[in-house]
Design a protein around this motif. Structure first.
Motif, short mmCIF file in Angstrom:
data_model
loop_
_atom_site.label_atom_id
_atom_site.label_comp_id
_atom_site.label_asym_id
_atom_site.label_seq_id
_atom_site.Cartn_x
_atom_site.Cartn_y
_atom_site.Cartn_z
N ASP A 1 -7.29 -5.00 -2.65
CA ASP A 1 -7.48 -4.26 -1.41
C ASP A 1 -8.82 -4.59 -0.74
OD1 ASP A 1 -6.01 -1.44 -3.05
OD2 ASP A 1 -5.04 -2.76 -1.57
N LEU B 1 -7.11 2.46 -5.56
CA LEU B 1 -7.52 1.17 -5.00
C LEU B 1 -7.51 0.07 -6.05
CD1 LEU B 1 -10.25 2.49 -2.60
CD2 LEU B 1 -8.35 1.00 -1.93
N VAL C 1 0.82 -1.22 0.00
CA VAL C 1 0.00 0.00 0.00
C VAL C 1 0.85 1.27 0.00
CG1 VAL C 1 -1.79 -1.24 1.25
CG2 VAL C 1 -0.27 0.30 2.51
#
Length: 128
Positions: free
Chosen positions: A90, A86, A64
Motif C-alpha cells: 500500500d 495496511l 483494498v
C-alpha cells in the motif's frame, strides 16, 4: 482557485491504520463525486476508491476491499480514506481527486482522466 489538500499520511507498520483527509477550497464538491488514487515509485497512478456526492455509492479497487473505507462530510467539504490492515504494497503517494462533470450523479468512475481536480498528494509508507 480550486484547491484539494490532503493530510494524514505517514509511516506505519504493517497491520496498522491511517486516515487520510482531503479538504476542498475555492469551490464546493458537495454535489460531485470524489476519488482517491495512489502512485507507487516506478508505477502508474492507480484508482483506489470513489464516492458519489451523497455517499450512497462507493467503489474500490479489489486489493483494498474490506480494508479501506471512503467517506465524506459535505458540511466540511472533506472526503476521507480510512485505511486499516495496511500492507507494504500500500506504500504510495495518495492523491485526492474531484470529478466535477456530473452534478448529483449516482455513477462513479475509476479512470484518472475523468477527474478534473487533484491534490498535491500525501505519502503513505508501510513498513514490514
Amino acid at each position: 482557485q480550486v484547491q484539494l489538500v490532503e493530510s494524514g499520511g505517514g509511516l506505519v507498520q504493517a497491520g496498522g491504520s491511517l486516515r487520510l483527509s482531503c479538504t476542498a477550497s475555492g469551490r464546493t464538491f458537495n454535489n460531485y463525486a470524489m476519488g482517491w488514487f495512489r502512485q507507487a515509485p516506478g508505477k502508474e497512478r492507480e484508482f483506489v476508491a470513489a464516492i458519489n456526492w451523497s455517499g450512497t455509492n462507493k467503489i474500490y479497487i479489489d486489493s483494498v476491499k474490506g480494508r479501506f473505507t471512503i467517506s465524506r462530510d459535505n458540511n466540511k467539504n472533506t472526503v476521507y480514506l480510512q485505511m486499516n490492515s495496511l500492507k507494504p504494497e500500500d506504500t504510495a503517494v495518495y492523491y485526492c481527486a474531484g470529478d466535477a462533470r456530473f452534478r448529483r450523479s449516482f455513477l462513479l468512475r475509476d479512470r484518472r482522466d475523468k477527474y478534473d481536480y487533484w491534490g498535491q498528494g500525501t505519502q503513505v509508507t508501510v513498513s514490514s
